[in-house]
Design an enzyme around this catalytic site. Structure first.
Site, PDB file in Angstrom:
ATOM      1  N   CYS A 205       0.825  -1.208   0.000  1.00  0.00           N
ATOM      2  CA  CYS A 205       0.000   0.000   0.000  1.00  0.00           C
ATOM      3  C   CYS A 205       0.862   1.261   0.000  1.00  0.00           C
ATOM      4  O   CYS A 205       1.784   1.398   0.819  1.00  0.00           O
ATOM      5  CB  CYS A 205      -0.929  -0.013   1.204  1.00  0.00           C
ATOM      6  SG  CYS A 205      -1.983   1.439   1.346  1.00  0.00           S
ATOM      7  N   CYS A 208      -0.030   3.031   3.654  1.00  0.00           N
ATOM      8  CA  CYS A 208       0.386   2.523   4.970  1.00  0.00           C
ATOM      9  C   CYS A 208       1.417   1.397   4.906  1.00  0.00           C
ATOM     10  O   CYS A 208       1.956   1.008   5.940  1.00  0.00           O
ATOM     11  CB  CYS A 208      -0.833   2.045   5.749  1.00  0.00           C
ATOM     12  SG  CYS A 208      -1.569   0.513   5.119  1.00  0.00           S
ATOM     13  N   CYS A 227      -6.342  -2.306   0.208  1.00  0.00           N
ATOM     14  CA  CYS A 227      -5.488  -2.450   1.381  1.00  0.00           C
ATOM     15  C   CYS A 227      -6.337  -2.903   2.565  1.00  0.00           C
ATOM     16  O   CYS A 227      -7.284  -2.202   2.958  1.00  0.00           O
ATOM     17  CB  CYS A 227      -4.796  -1.129   1.713  1.00  0.00           C
ATOM     18  SG  CYS A 227      -3.822  -1.217   3.240  1.00  0.00           S
ATOM     19  N   CYS A 230      -5.644  -0.031   5.838  1.00  0.00           N
ATOM     20  CA  CYS A 230      -6.121   1.361   5.869  1.00  0.00           C
ATOM     21  C   CYS A 230      -7.334   1.596   4.979  1.00  0.00           C
ATOM     22  O   CYS A 230      -7.957   2.655   5.047  1.00  0.00           O
ATOM     23  CB  CYS A 230      -5.002   2.323   5.482  1.00  0.00           C
ATOM     24  SG  CYS A 230      -4.579   2.305   3.717  1.00  0.00           S
ATOM     25  N   ASP A 358      21.283   0.387 -17.895  1.00  0.00           N
ATOM     26  CA  ASP A 358      21.212  -0.807 -17.057  1.00  0.00           C
ATOM     27  C   ASP A 358      20.260  -1.806 -17.718  1.00  0.00           C
ATOM     28  O   ASP A 358      19.054  -1.589 -17.785  1.00  0.00           O
ATOM     29  CB  ASP A 358      20.707  -0.433 -15.668  1.00  0.00           C
ATOM     30  CG  ASP A 358      20.587  -1.624 -14.722  1.00  0.00           C
ATOM     31  OD1 ASP A 358      20.894  -2.754 -15.145  1.00  0.00           O
ATOM     32  OD2 ASP A 358      20.176  -1.416 -13.563  1.00  0.00           O
TER      33      ASP A 358
END
Length: 452
Positions: A205, A208, A227, A230, A358
């Site tokens: 999340c 949170c 989530c 929360c 990369d």
């Protein structure tokens, strides 16, 4: 006077470069910005602008929006070459303007790089902003996904009048809604598609830190997230794919719900991610005042962006080119490749600045799917590019017979090999590998350069 000179220099340098067979997509804009640093802001003042940003799908979504506006008899320009940094945007805005700065077309569809968005969005002050998705991409340039998210958030804070179209299924993108209160339109997928697999760039999340639960997945971290700690969760979208009738090799058929009404339609592009692009374009077109019936019909006539599911008939070979640049996008291309039983496949890996220096991301993409036995693997395997050996090693560990993987350097030899392979051929190049190969293939079939 500075604006006049900037536009004049941009137009002259662009014309000269194109006479020389060069695209002129960036340098003319750089010259204009040097003479008049606020040229973008000054030329955008008289325009109604749709800006599209995000990790994947920008070019295709822009093509869709442009088609919808034109079909609605609304004139518009677009930075169709894909040169999406400030200099490329400046070049196209100058091309659309008279020497006094008066626009030839009243509307613009602008693709904007995620990192450049925080600056350019404030200069343009768009009427509509679309954010497609946020995935891990070019870590050497963008950093982690939270850095990309932060850059886009800054841009939105500088676009106080814009209607913001957000991907409801992307927990990162959806978290931008509070930055545009009362100006958000969500789009998304109301039906699970695919296996929900792939590497998740946002498993926890954004509010949170708890691990998300999903009612359904589409791919990567996209889907019906929630989530459990929360309560942050997916918002029901204003524009949604509510049914998929067909996913074919070259097209798809789906039902879209637009502001409560259902519209069945054909989409002239294949794959699930193009249904997301279509939903994003519909949301933007509605925000620009296009009737939903007109916008939906346009989806059956979308021109493919260069290197984005672009097809070439060369000898006995039917070549499909799919640009790849990060694990999430590469996974979708591999899924398509595996689902269509291609006879040959070429993987072209470069590590130029525009690709990302990369290349370790290839180890996160699911190449194993090609050799898992779920579907026949391509009989002919080719690798090319400045990092061809890295790509060959990746295929070996994915399950390919290393001795059967052919290494080809030049684009002419590669084009010859693709034509000789015959049948259905899929090419997955990174950006700087795609440009010369696409130019070679285009010249052989009489197609225009990508910037035309």
């Amino acid at each position: 006077m500075r604006l006049f000179l900037a536009i004049l220099l941009c137009k002259l340098s662009r014309a000269l470069l194109r006479l020389l067979g060069r695209g002129g997509t960036a340098l003319p804009g750089s010259l204009a910005l040097r003479l008049c640093p606020d040229v973008v802001a000054r030329l955008a003042r008289r325009l109604e602008v749709v800006m599209v940003t995000g990790t994947n799908g920008k070019t295709t979504t822009c093509r869709m929006i442009e088609r919808m506006l034109l079909d609605a008899k609304l004139d518009c320009m677009a930075n169709r070459s894909g040169s999406n940094l400030e200099r490329g945007i400046a070049a196209d805005l100058c091309a659309n303007a008279s020497l006094t700065g008066r626009p030839r077309k009243r509307r613009a569809v602008i693709e904007c790089d995620e990192a450049a968005f925080k600056r350019v969005c404030g200069e343009i002050n768009p009427k509509v902003v679309v954010v497609t998705n946020i995935f891990r991409d070019q870590l050497d340039r963008y950093g982690e996904v939270t850095h990309t998210l932060g850059s886009i958030r800054i841009g939105l804070e500088r676009a106080q009048r814009a209607t913001v179209c957000l991907n409801a299924d992307d927990s990162l993108v959806a978290s931008l809604a509070p930055d545009a209160p009362d100006r958000v339109r969500f789009y998304g997928m109301n039906t699970p598609l695919g296996d929900g697999g792939g590497l998740s760039d946002a498993p926890r999340c954004i509010v949170c830190g708890a691990e998300y639960e999903y009612g359904f997945h589409t791919y990567a971290h996209l889907g019906g997230f929630r989530c459990p700690k929360c309560g942050y969760s997916r918002t029901e979208p204003d524009v949604a794919v509510v049914g998929v009738d067909a996913l074919n090799a070259d097209s798809s058929a789906a039902e879209f719900r637009v502001d409560g009404e259902i519209y069945p339609t054909a989409v002239s592009l294949p794959a699930v991610y193009n249904l997301y692009n279509a939903a994003a374009a519909l949301a933007a077109a509605r925000a620009m005042g296009v009737a939903p019936e007109t916008a939906v019909k346009s989806l059956a006539h979308i021109e493919r962006g260069f290197g984005r599911m672009e097809n070439f008939e060369l000898g006995r070979a039917r070549i499909t080119m799919i640009l790849v640049k990060n694990p999430a996008g590469c996974d979708r291309a591999i899924e398509y490749l595996a689902s269509q039983s291609f006879d040959a496949a070429a993987f072209c890996l470069n590590d130029g600045t525009a690709d990302g220096t990369d290349v370790s991301w290839i180890w996160d993409a699911n190449f194993e799917r090609l050799f898992s036995g779920e579907s026949p693997a391509p009989k002919t395997l080719i690798v090319s590019g400045t990092r061809a050996e890295d790509m060959r090693l990746r295929l070996k560990y994915a399950g390919a017979d290393e001795g059967s993987v052919r290494v080809i350097r030049g684009e002419r030899e590669l084009a010859d090999a693709l034509a000789a392979a015959g049948g259905k051929v899929c090419v997955l190049p990174t950006y700087t590998a795609m440009l010369p190969l696409r130019a070679e293939l285009a010249s052989r079939v009489g197609r225009k350069e990508f910037w035309k």
